[in-house]
Write a protein that holds these residues in place. Structure first.
Motif, PDB file in Angstrom:
ATOM      1  N   VAL A  30       0.842  -1.189   0.000  1.00  0.00           N
ATOM      2  CA  VAL A  30       0.000   0.000   0.000  1.00  0.00           C
ATOM      3  C   VAL A  30       0.882   1.245   0.000  1.00  0.00           C
ATOM      4  CG1 VAL A  30      -1.816   1.240   1.225  1.00  0.00           C
ATOM      5  CG2 VAL A  30      -1.773  -1.258   1.256  1.00  0.00           C
ATOM      6  N   ALA A  31       0.540   2.215  -0.831  1.00  0.00           N
ATOM      7  CA  ALA A  31       1.307   3.456  -0.940  1.00  0.00           C
ATOM      8  C   ALA A  31       1.006   4.389   0.233  1.00  0.00           C
ATOM      9  CB  ALA A  31       0.978   4.145  -2.267  1.00  0.00           C
ATOM     10  N   ASN A  32       1.761   5.515   0.303  1.00  0.00           N
ATOM     11  CA  ASN A  32       1.601   6.460   1.413  1.00  0.00           C
ATOM     12  C   ASN A  32       0.237   7.135   1.437  1.00  0.00           C
ATOM     13  OD1 ASN A  32       4.161   5.923   2.341  1.00  0.00           O
ATOM     14  ND2 ASN A  32       5.123   7.629   1.251  1.00  0.00           N
ATOM     15  N   ASP A  33      -0.458   7.163   0.332  1.00  0.00           N
ATOM     16  CA  ASP A  33      -1.792   7.769   0.298  1.00  0.00           C
ATOM     17  C   ASP A  33      -2.894   6.721   0.417  1.00  0.00           C
ATOM     18  OD1 ASP A  33      -1.334   6.569  -2.090  1.00  0.00           O
ATOM     19  OD2 ASP A  33      -1.963   8.256  -3.350  1.00  0.00           O
ATOM     20  N   ASN A  34      -2.552   5.523   0.957  1.00  0.00           N
ATOM     21  CA  ASN A  34      -3.514   4.445   1.149  1.00  0.00           C
ATOM     22  C   ASN A  34      -4.162   3.986  -0.156  1.00  0.00           C
ATOM     23  OD1 ASN A  34      -4.190   3.620   4.161  1.00  0.00           O
ATOM     24  ND2 ASN A  34      -3.623   5.782   4.133  1.00  0.00           N
ATOM     25  N   THR A  35      -3.375   3.897  -1.203  1.00  0.00           N
ATOM     26  CA  THR A  35      -3.854   3.378  -2.479  1.00  0.00           C
ATOM     27  C   THR A  35      -3.024   2.168  -2.875  1.00  0.00           C
ATOM     28  OG1 THR A  35      -2.400   4.845  -3.758  1.00  0.00           O
ATOM     29  CG2 THR A  35      -4.638   5.634  -3.266  1.00  0.00           C
ATOM     30  N   VAL A  36      -3.616   1.355  -3.732  1.00  0.00           N
ATOM     31  CA  VAL A  36      -2.948   0.153  -4.241  1.00  0.00           C
ATOM     32  C   VAL A  36      -2.893   0.253  -5.758  1.00  0.00           C
ATOM     33  CG1 VAL A  36      -3.068  -2.352  -4.441  1.00  0.00           C
ATOM     34  CG2 VAL A  36      -3.777  -1.244  -2.317  1.00  0.00           C
ATOM     35  N   ALA A  37      -1.713   0.059  -6.322  1.00  0.00           N
ATOM     36  CA  ALA A  37      -1.549   0.109  -7.777  1.00  0.00           C
ATOM     37  C   ALA A  37      -1.966  -1.220  -8.379  1.00  0.00           C
ATOM     38  CB  ALA A  37      -0.098   0.414  -8.124  1.00  0.00           C
ATOM     39  N   TRP A  38      -2.852  -1.144  -9.408  1.00  0.00           N
ATOM     40  CA  TRP A  38      -3.316  -2.364 -10.065  1.00  0.00           C
ATOM     41  C   TRP A  38      -3.653  -2.072 -11.516  1.00  0.00           C
ATOM     42  CZ3 TRP A  38      -2.990  -7.329  -9.300  1.00  0.00           C
ATOM     43  CH2 TRP A  38      -3.803  -8.193 -10.033  1.00  0.00           C
ATOM     44  N   LYS A  39      -2.807  -2.585 -12.429  1.00  0.00           N
ATOM     45  CA  LYS A  39      -3.035  -2.495 -13.863  1.00  0.00           C
ATOM     46  C   LYS A  39      -3.301  -1.061 -14.325  1.00  0.00           C
ATOM     47  CE  LYS A  39      -4.541  -7.245 -14.617  1.00  0.00           C
ATOM     48  NZ  LYS A  39      -5.565  -8.147 -15.173  1.00  0.00           N
ATOM     49  N   GLY A  40      -2.412  -0.169 -13.917  1.00  0.00           N
ATOM     50  CA  GLY A  40      -2.505   1.221 -14.344  1.00  0.00           C
ATOM     51  C   GLY A  40      -3.525   2.054 -13.593  1.00  0.00           C
ATOM     52  N   ARG A  41      -4.161   1.494 -12.583  1.00  0.00           N
ATOM     53  CA  ARG A  41      -5.142   2.242 -11.801  1.00  0.00           C
ATOM     54  C   ARG A  41      -4.683   2.320 -10.352  1.00  0.00           C
ATOM     55  NH1 ARG A  41      -8.361  -1.404 -14.650  1.00  0.00           N
ATOM     56  NH2 ARG A  41      -8.696  -2.639 -12.753  1.00  0.00           N
ATOM     57  N   ARG A  42      -5.217   3.302  -9.607  1.00  0.00           N
ATOM     58  CA  ARG A  42      -4.948   3.430  -8.175  1.00  0.00           C
ATOM     59  C   ARG A  42      -6.244   3.125  -7.432  1.00  0.00           C
ATOM     60  NH1 ARG A  42       0.414   3.535  -7.426  1.00  0.00           N
ATOM     61  NH2 ARG A  42      -0.101   4.126  -5.281  1.00  0.00           N
TER      62      ARG A  42
END
Length: 450
Positions: A327-339
């Motif tokens: 999980v990134a610092n902004d609480n997002t997960v990278a998946w197939k070009g999307r956050r």
């Protein structure tokens, strides 16, 4: 001279010889009748007719007469016309099935085949090669399933597509048929989810060595037993053995099935007026699979089934693409070009740098898991569907208010403050400008009070 005339001449000669032997008392009438393959009474009638009329009395009176059971000429002409106009590319068996189903046809298959051959509309089947022994079938349904794909022009005016079929080895019963643009991991999971959801878990799956089924370190050699694809990982998780086929001959049942389907299915889709892939998949499941199984499935060697119900429905989260993400610092997960934005949760104040699992299902939807907990679900375009564990408050605000060093050292298992904070009873918060008394003073006053 026809075959019937030849047989008639042989019969006359044999009768004449046997009649002379019976008159010479070398043979009884019972023995002569047995040699001719007729009853004693028939032999006596022939003897009477021979004595009265000579050789003419032995003529088979059925010769040259029309059989009362002969197929009606009008019905045969109607059948031949239908074949020429509408079913010229059908096999005789498939054509006969359609006649019975759609045209109120009552004549038998053999009569139909002979009439078509006599009219020159179909050729006689070539003589088969030497017999080859087949591999014995498994005795129970659910012990071994075959899955394979075949690329073909299944629907008129559409390009070639892959038909994914899952079939039982014990009965040749088809459990799933699915038309897709290209065979792959998603189509495999769709077919397996359909079979397991309806029937339960099975023992083993037999497939080719396609790259979505197995990893082959070197082309032409055996598949890897240590490295797994997504399909291999899912089957292993469910306890299903995965068997690789190393030649088309090893997949003989699947190859013969696709030979039948490539001949029949496009014609059936044409007759049903199917023009789209979506309509074809719905029609296959609702109509064709049952009709195909009624015509081609056989009875299993033993009674019972090897399918086992999955009461916990573990297949729902196993038969999908699973990958790990941080999980990134902004609480997002990278998946197939999307956050994918994670919502607030009661599990912890934030998920920064937590290792989570992303599950992508065959329909394109996505779920994010932390351990056994589903944090959120997302549609195929990345929009959140519904958070599974919501808590009032701002996750991002909690992260911003926390010092950077504290955020850096955040434990992956740290509980939310609201879940562990206890309420203080009977105490009040001291004023900030009041000095706290030393603890020794309390110890000194204890004896005087006693």
């Amino acid at each position: 001279m026809g075959t019937a005339s030849i047989h008639e001449g042989v019969r006359r000669m044999r009768f004449s010889d046997l009649l002379e032997r019976t008159e010479a008392r070398e043979l009884t009438q019972e023995g002569a009748a047995e040699l001719l393959g007729v009853s004693v009474r028939t032999f006596q009638r022939w003897a009477e007719r021979y004595e009265a009329e000579g050789d003419d009395g032995l003529v088979d009176r059925r010769m040259g007469r029309r059989s009362p059971r002969r197929a009606p000429e009008a019905e045969l002409e109607r059948m031949l016309g239908l074949f020429r106009d509408k079913y010229a590319d059908f096999t005789v068996k498939h054509f006969h099935e359609q006649l019975q189903k759609r045209h109120d046809y009552v004549l038998g298959y053999t009569v139909t085949k002979l009439a078509l051959q006599a009219a020159g509309l179909v050729r006689k089947a070539p003589k088969r090669s030497a017999h080859r022994k087949k591999r014995p079938r498994r005795p129970l349904p659910g012990m071994l399933l075959h899955q394979d794909g075949s690329r073909h022009v299944w629907i008129e005016d559409l390009p070639a597509m892959d038909l994914i079929v899952t079939m039982d080895d014990a009965t040749s019963e088809v459990y799933s048929m699915l038309l897709v643009e290209e065979e792959g991991t998603a189509s495999t999971f769709l077919a397996l989810r359909e079979v397991i959801g309806e029937r339960g878990l099975f023992c083993a799956l037999y497939t080719d060595r396609g790259s979505h089924y197995f990893l082959t370190p070197k082309a032409g050699e055996k598949v890897s037993k240590t490295q797994q694809t997504q399909v291999g990982r899912a089957l292993s998780h469910l306890g299903i053995e995965h068997i690789a086929a190393y030649s088309p001959q090893a997949r003989g049942r699947s190859e013969r099935l696709f030979g039948t389907l490539q001949d029949r299915l496009p014609k059936e889709l044409r007759l049903a007026g199917i023009k789209t892939v979506e309509a074809a998949n719905a029609w296959l499941k609702a109509h064709y699979i049952a009709e195909h199984n009624a015509a081609f499935a056989i009875k299993a060697e033993q009674q019972g089934t090897a399918f086992v119900a999955d009461r916990h429905e573990a297949w729902r989260e196993a038969l999908c693409v699973i990958e790990e993400r941080t999980v990134a610092n902004d609480n997002t997960v990278a998946w197939k070009g999307r956050r994918l934005q994670l919502p607030e949760s009661r599990l912890r104040p934030h998920f920064v740098r937590a290792l989570v699992r992303v599950h992508e299902y065959p329909d394109g939807t996505v779920s994010v898991f932390l351990g056994p907990h589903r944090l959120a679900r997302f549609s195929a375009n990345g929009q959140q569907i519904s958070p599974d564990a919501s808590q009032p408050g701002s996750v991002l605000g909690a992260v911003k208010d926390k010092p950077w060093r504290a955020r850096k050292r955040a434990s992956l298992t740290a509980p939310a403050r609201a879940a562990v904070e206890t309420t203080r009873v009977g105490t009040e918060k001291r004023a900030s400008n009041r000095t706290k008394k030393p603890a020794r003073r309390a110890d000194q006053t204890a004896p005087s009070m006693a």
